[in-house]
Scaffold this motif. Sequence first.
Motif, PDB file in Angstrom:
ATOM      1  N   GLN A  66       0.831  -1.203   0.000  1.00  0.00           N
ATOM      2  CA  GLN A  66       0.000   0.000   0.000  1.00  0.00           C
ATOM      3  C   GLN A  66       0.869   1.258   0.000  1.00  0.00           C
ATOM      4  N   THR A  67       1.952   1.234   0.749  1.00  0.00           N
ATOM      5  CA  THR A  67       2.851   2.392   0.784  1.00  0.00           C
ATOM      6  C   THR A  67       3.450   2.645  -0.595  1.00  0.00           C
ATOM      7  N   GLU A  68       3.857   1.598  -1.288  1.00  0.00           N
ATOM      8  CA  GLU A  68       4.378   1.755  -2.655  1.00  0.00           C
ATOM      9  C   GLU A  68       3.348   2.425  -3.552  1.00  0.00           C
ATOM     10  N   GLN A  69       2.090   1.984  -3.474  1.00  0.00           N
ATOM     11  CA  GLN A  69       1.038   2.563  -4.305  1.00  0.00           C
ATOM     12  C   GLN A  69       0.767   4.015  -3.927  1.00  0.00           C
ATOM     13  N   VAL A  70       0.760   4.304  -2.627  1.00  0.00           N
ATOM     14  CA  VAL A  70       0.536   5.669  -2.157  1.00  0.00           C
ATOM     15  C   VAL A  70       1.627   6.602  -2.699  1.00  0.00           C
ATOM     16  N   VAL A  71       2.880   6.185  -2.622  1.00  0.00           N
ATOM     17  CA  VAL A  71       3.981   7.015  -3.121  1.00  0.00           C
ATOM     18  C   VAL A  71       3.865   7.195  -4.640  1.00  0.00           C
ATOM     19  N   ALA A  72       3.522   6.141  -5.359  1.00  0.00           N
ATOM     20  CA  ALA A  72       3.338   6.244  -6.816  1.00  0.00           C
ATOM     21  C   ALA A  72       2.211   7.219  -7.145  1.00  0.00           C
ATOM     22  N   ASN A  73       1.122   7.147  -6.401  1.00  0.00           N
ATOM     23  CA  ASN A  73       0.001   8.064  -6.639  1.00  0.00           C
ATOM     24  C   ASN A  73       0.376   9.504  -6.300  1.00  0.00           C
ATOM     25  N   LEU A  74       1.142   9.686  -5.224  1.00  0.00           N
ATOM     26  CA  LEU A  74       1.602  11.029  -4.866  1.00  0.00           C
ATOM     27  C   LEU A  74       2.492  11.586  -5.959  1.00  0.00           C
ATOM     28  N   ASP A  75       3.396  10.774  -6.486  1.00  0.00           N
ATOM     29  CA  ASP A  75       4.272  11.204  -7.574  1.00  0.00           C
ATOM     30  C   ASP A  75       3.446  11.623  -8.793  1.00  0.00           C
ATOM     31  N   GLU A  76       2.448  10.837  -9.136  1.00  0.00           N
ATOM     32  CA  GLU A  76       1.578  11.160 -10.282  1.00  0.00           C
ATOM     33  C   GLU A  76       0.866  12.492 -10.065  1.00  0.00           C
ATOM     34  N   ALA A  77       0.336  12.701  -8.868  1.00  0.00           N
ATOM     35  CA  ALA A  77      -0.376  13.950  -8.566  1.00  0.00           C
ATOM     36  C   ALA A  77       0.575  15.147  -8.598  1.00  0.00           C
ATOM     37  N   LEU A  78       1.777  14.981  -8.053  1.00  0.00           N
ATOM     38  CA  LEU A  78       2.760  16.069  -8.081  1.00  0.00           C
ATOM     39  C   LEU A  78       3.145  16.423  -9.507  1.00  0.00           C
ATOM     40  N   ARG A  79       3.379  15.430 -10.340  1.00  0.00           N
ATOM     41  CA  ARG A  79       3.735  15.682 -11.740  1.00  0.00           C
ATOM     42  C   ARG A  79       2.617  16.418 -12.476  1.00  0.00           C
ATOM     43  N   GLY A  82       3.189  20.032 -12.014  1.00  0.00           N
ATOM     44  CA  GLY A  82       4.493  20.560 -12.405  1.00  0.00           C
ATOM     45  C   GLY A  82       5.584  20.377 -11.370  1.00  0.00           C
ATOM     46  N   SER A  83       5.430  19.431 -10.473  1.00  0.00           N
ATOM     47  CA  SER A  83       6.427  19.180  -9.450  1.00  0.00           C
ATOM     48  C   SER A  83       6.800  17.700  -9.478  1.00  0.00           C
ATOM     49  N   ASP A  84       7.492  17.227  -8.459  1.00  0.00           N
ATOM     50  CA  ASP A  84       7.793  15.801  -8.330  1.00  0.00           C
ATOM     51  C   ASP A  84       8.205  15.500  -6.895  1.00  0.00           C
ATOM     52  N   LEU A  85       8.463  14.246  -6.614  1.00  0.00           N
ATOM     53  CA  LEU A  85       8.771  13.817  -5.250  1.00  0.00           C
ATOM     54  C   LEU A  85      10.000  14.515  -4.672  1.00  0.00           C
ATOM     55  N   SER A  86      10.970  14.854  -5.511  1.00  0.00           N
ATOM     56  CA  SER A  86      12.193  15.485  -5.013  1.00  0.00           C
ATOM     57  C   SER A  86      11.954  16.898  -4.496  1.00  0.00           C
ATOM     58  N   GLN A  87      10.805  17.481  -4.814  1.00  0.00           N
ATOM     59  CA  GLN A  87      10.489  18.851  -4.409  1.00  0.00           C
ATOM     60  C   GLN A  87       9.652  18.908  -3.126  1.00  0.00           C
ATOM     61  N   VAL A  88       9.356  17.749  -2.548  1.00  0.00           N
ATOM     62  CA  VAL A  88       8.557  17.721  -1.320  1.00  0.00           C
ATOM     63  C   VAL A  88       9.368  18.334  -0.174  1.00  0.00           C
ATOM     64  N   VAL A 110       8.965   4.196   2.264  1.00  0.00           N
ATOM     65  CA  VAL A 110       9.072   5.620   1.922  1.00  0.00           C
ATOM     66  C   VAL A 110      10.533   6.011   1.742  1.00  0.00           C
ATOM     67  N   ARG A 111      11.386   5.582   2.654  1.00  0.00           N
ATOM     68  CA  ARG A 111      12.809   5.941   2.582  1.00  0.00           C
ATOM     69  C   ARG A 111      13.498   5.363   1.354  1.00  0.00           C
ATOM     70  N   GLY A 112      12.956   4.306   0.775  1.00  0.00           N
ATOM     71  CA  GLY A 112      13.548   3.696  -0.410  1.00  0.00           C
ATOM     72  C   GLY A 112      13.042   4.290  -1.717  1.00  0.00           C
ATOM     73  N   THR A 113      12.281   5.371  -1.646  1.00  0.00           N
ATOM     74  CA  THR A 113      11.713   5.990  -2.850  1.00  0.00           C
ATOM     75  C   THR A 113      12.327   7.361  -3.101  1.00  0.00           C
ATOM     76  N   ASP A 114      11.953   7.957  -4.227  1.00  0.00           N
ATOM     77  CA  ASP A 114      12.408   9.308  -4.557  1.00  0.00           C
ATOM     78  C   ASP A 114      11.824  10.354  -3.615  1.00  0.00           C
ATOM     79  N   LEU A 115      10.815   9.980  -2.829  1.00  0.00           N
ATOM     80  CA  LEU A 115      10.263  10.920  -1.848  1.00  0.00           C
ATOM     81  C   LEU A 115      11.332  11.340  -0.849  1.00  0.00           C
ATOM     82  N   HIS A 116      12.348  10.517  -0.675  1.00  0.00           N
ATOM     83  CA  HIS A 116      13.433  10.864   0.228  1.00  0.00           C
ATOM     84  C   HIS A 116      14.745  11.051  -0.514  1.00  0.00           C
TER      85      HIS A 116
END
Length: 156
Positions: A66-79, A82-88, A110-116
């Motif tokens: 579920q965490t993987e899907q949540v991060v993927a969905n957050l990345d999609e919404a940020l893009r 005009g943003s992305d996970l690295s800008q959080v 979470v720590r293993g993703t681009d969110l961090h």
Amino acid sequence: MTYPDRTTTPARTTTPTRTVVPTLFPPPGYAHAAVVEAGTRLAFMAGSVPLDPEGNLVGEGDIARQTEQVVANLDEALRAVGSDLSQVVASTVYVVADEPAALSTAWDVVRGTDLHAGPHTSTLLGTSCLGYRGQLVEITATAVVPDSPGGPGDRD
């Protein structure tokens, strides 16, 4: 209404400054503070949830999936804005759990993703219930939306 002369206005930076305070306990994978220069566009994201595009729950009973899907969905919404996970610059991770091991499972994903990609301010919370039946994880975030020439961030 008058507008400031753009030739005398200092250039804005869209890079957040993330700080780990050396006199505080070192946080595991996040920053104590993030500062964004005034005038920078920010995106305040709604909670990202573990649903696929058809609205089906992904990873029933599985915090990591579920965490993987949540991060993927957050990345999609940020893009999409005009943003992305690295800008959080700030996030809150909610996990349906009453024990630290379950929280750690979500945090490890979470720590293993681009969110961090760079540490940012973050809070990890255990809760008893989230909005969708079977939902175990949700993440809210605030991110910088970098300016792009001719794009929505380009203001006159």
